[in-house]
Design a protein around this motif. Structure first.
Motif, PDB file in Angstrom:
ATOM      1  N   ALA A   1      48.063  49.284  41.962  1.00 46.05           N
ATOM      2  CA  ALA A   1      48.725  48.722  43.136  1.00 46.05           C
ATOM      3  C   ALA A   1      48.768  47.203  43.077  1.00 46.05           C
ATOM      4  N   ALA A   2      47.760  46.597  42.443  1.00 46.11           N
ATOM      5  CA  ALA A   2      47.702  45.138  42.327  1.00 46.11           C
ATOM      6  C   ALA A   2      48.567  44.598  41.204  1.00 46.11           C
ATOM      7  N   GLY A   3      49.061  45.493  40.330  1.00 47.23           N
ATOM      8  CA  GLY A   3      49.944  45.036  39.254  1.00 47.23           C
ATOM      9  C   GLY A   3      49.593  45.533  37.872  1.00 47.23           C
TER      10      GLY A   3
ATOM     11  N   ILE B   1      47.955  37.336  21.838  1.00 47.72           N
ATOM     12  CA  ILE B   1      47.089  37.942  22.858  1.00 47.72           C
ATOM     13  C   ILE B   1      48.001  38.538  23.917  1.00 47.72           C
ATOM     14  N   VAL B   2      48.148  39.868  23.855  1.00 45.57           N
ATOM     15  CA  VAL B   2      49.257  40.522  24.569  1.00 45.57           C
ATOM     16  C   VAL B   2      48.818  41.341  25.778  1.00 45.57           C
ATOM     17  N   ALA B   3      47.515  41.565  25.949  1.00 46.48           N
ATOM     18  CA  ALA B   3      47.068  42.416  27.052  1.00 46.48           C
ATOM     19  C   ALA B   3      45.579  42.210  27.279  1.00 46.48           C
ATOM     20  N   ILE B   4      45.104  42.755  28.387  1.00 47.29           N
ATOM     21  CA  ILE B   4      43.674  42.755  28.668  1.00 47.29           C
ATOM     22  C   ILE B   4      43.272  44.116  29.228  1.00 47.29           C
ATOM     23  N   LYS B   5      42.154  44.608  28.759  1.00 45.70           N
ATOM     24  CA  LYS B   5      41.470  45.734  29.384  1.00 45.70           C
ATOM     25  C   LYS B   5      40.349  45.127  30.212  1.00 45.70           C
ATOM     26  N   ASP B   6      40.461  45.250  31.528  1.00 47.23           N
ATOM     27  CA  ASP B   6      39.466  44.631  32.401  1.00 47.23           C
ATOM     28  C   ASP B   6      38.559  45.688  33.006  1.00 47.23           C
TER      29      ASP B   6
ATOM     30  N   ARG C   1      40.998  40.012  40.036  1.00 48.83           N
ATOM     31  CA  ARG C   1      41.400  39.427  38.754  1.00 48.83           C
ATOM     32  C   ARG C   1      42.825  39.794  38.372  1.00 48.83           C
ATOM     33  N   VAL C   2      43.280  40.951  38.809  1.00 47.79           N
ATOM     34  CA  VAL C   2      44.660  41.334  38.491  1.00 47.79           C
ATOM     35  C   VAL C   2      45.617  40.296  39.059  1.00 47.79           C
ATOM     36  N   ALA C   3      45.419  39.933  40.320  1.00 47.11           N
ATOM     37  CA  ALA C   3      46.278  38.919  40.949  1.00 47.11           C
ATOM     38  C   ALA C   3      46.034  37.545  40.343  1.00 47.11           C
ATOM     39  N   ASP C   4      44.788  37.218  40.033  1.00 48.54           N
ATOM     40  CA  ASP C   4      44.477  35.920  39.421  1.00 48.54           C
ATOM     41  C   ASP C   4      45.211  35.759  38.093  1.00 48.54           C
ATOM     42  N   HIS C   5      45.217  36.828  37.289  1.00 47.91           N
ATOM     43  CA  HIS C   5      45.917  36.766  36.006  1.00 47.91           C
ATOM     44  C   HIS C   5      47.426  36.671  36.216  1.00 47.91           C
TER      45      HIS C   5
END
Length: 293
Positions: free
Chosen positions: A197-199, A158-163, A170-174
């Motif tokens: 900007a969040a990552g 599991i290498v990535a997520i499309k959110d 959620r970007v920071a949470d992940h």
């Protein structure tokens, strides 16, 4: 693992059938204009109205036409775990880089069910998985703790997520729960800039179908930290982001493509109908602002 502008490709139809000639032209045009990856058979690709045979042919043509120039993230999602595995098996053999696996829709599984579903796919296929969270369509939300648990269990699968949840926190949470190198892709064009900007590392984009060069330049400006240029491009693209959803998707994007290319039909499959007059007006205005017509 993935970065930049990655269009969720619309699937062209003509007289009710998959228009392979137009699809090959679309793929070449995307790559020539800077798209860094391709997603066949996602939501915008009308995967829900394709037979399994059509689904697999669309993926096969995309991989064949891309010819290794960019990665192909094949849409493999299903609300039936075994059918999702079937798509993954085919995509792996066809040469896909990864499979985009949406949270099972309609069934409304619990978080325990989601962990079981994605674990089954990771255990029975060696095709890398890009999680796809779009609760506005699936109802089921892949919660942050579930994402973290799945990636910790299967870091090589599991290498990535499309959110596409619309929740930028959620970007920071992940990032806090996982390695900061975990690949996060925006699933909302209008949130691409703050997501980056969040990552975030890029966007699986609807708008890039019709504006691949502008979207590629937008990502390049972000990556180079040229914020003034990124904002300028964002302003040009922003009306188009909203116009793409001025009617049931992908009707507006198919209309937009038909305005830009005479070889692309705006034909859709029921229960989606061609874009309304109001939607067409919104698309035309947005295309003009973006300088595409």
């Amino acid at each position: 693992m993935f970065t930049g502008s990655i269009p969720a490709l619309a699937t062209p139809f003509r007289d009710g059938a998959f228009d392979e000639v137009a699809y090959r032209k679309l793929i070449d045009w995307q790559i020539e204009n800077g798209s860094k990856g391709l997603v066949p058979c996602g939501t915008t690709g009308e995967a829900s109205t394709l037979s399994n045979a059509e689904h697999h042919r669309v993926i096969e043509v995309c991989i064949e036409q891309a010819a290794g120039r960019v990665p192909v993230i094949a849409g493999c999602g299903s609300n039936d775990t075994k059918n999702a595995l079937l798509h993954m098996g085919f995509s792996k053999k066809a040469g896909a880089t990864a499979g985009l696996c949406v949270a099972p829709y309609y069934n409304r599984p619990s978080q325990t069910g989601l962990i079981a579903h994605f674990s089954y796919l990771a255990e029975h296929s060696d095709l890398p998985i890009v999680l796809y969270n779009v609760p506005g369509r699936t109802v089921t939300d892949i919660e942050d703790e579930t994402v973290v648990e799945l990636v910790r269990r299967f870091p090589d699968r599991i290498v990535a997520i499309k959110d596409a949840s619309g929740d930028l926190s959620r970007v920071a949470d992940h990032r806090m729960g996982l390695s900061k190198d975990f690949c996060q892709l925006s699933g909302n064009d209008e949130l691409w800039l703050p997501h980056a900007a969040a990552g975030g590392s890029g966007c699986i984009s609807v708008t890039a179908n019709v504006a691949p060069k502008l979207c590629a330049e937008f990502h390049e400006a972000i990556a180079a930290n040229e914020l003034a240029k990124a904002r300028e491009l964002n302003d040009r693209l922003f009306p188009l982001h909203y116009a793409m959803f001025s009617d049931a998707s992908p009707a507006p994007v198919k209309y937009a493509l038909s305005r830009v290319h005479d070889w692309f039909s705006d034909e859709v499959r029921l229960p989606i109908c061609r874009a309304s007059d109001a939607s067409r007006k919104a698309v035309d205005e947005a295309l003009a602002i973006a300088g595409l017509i």
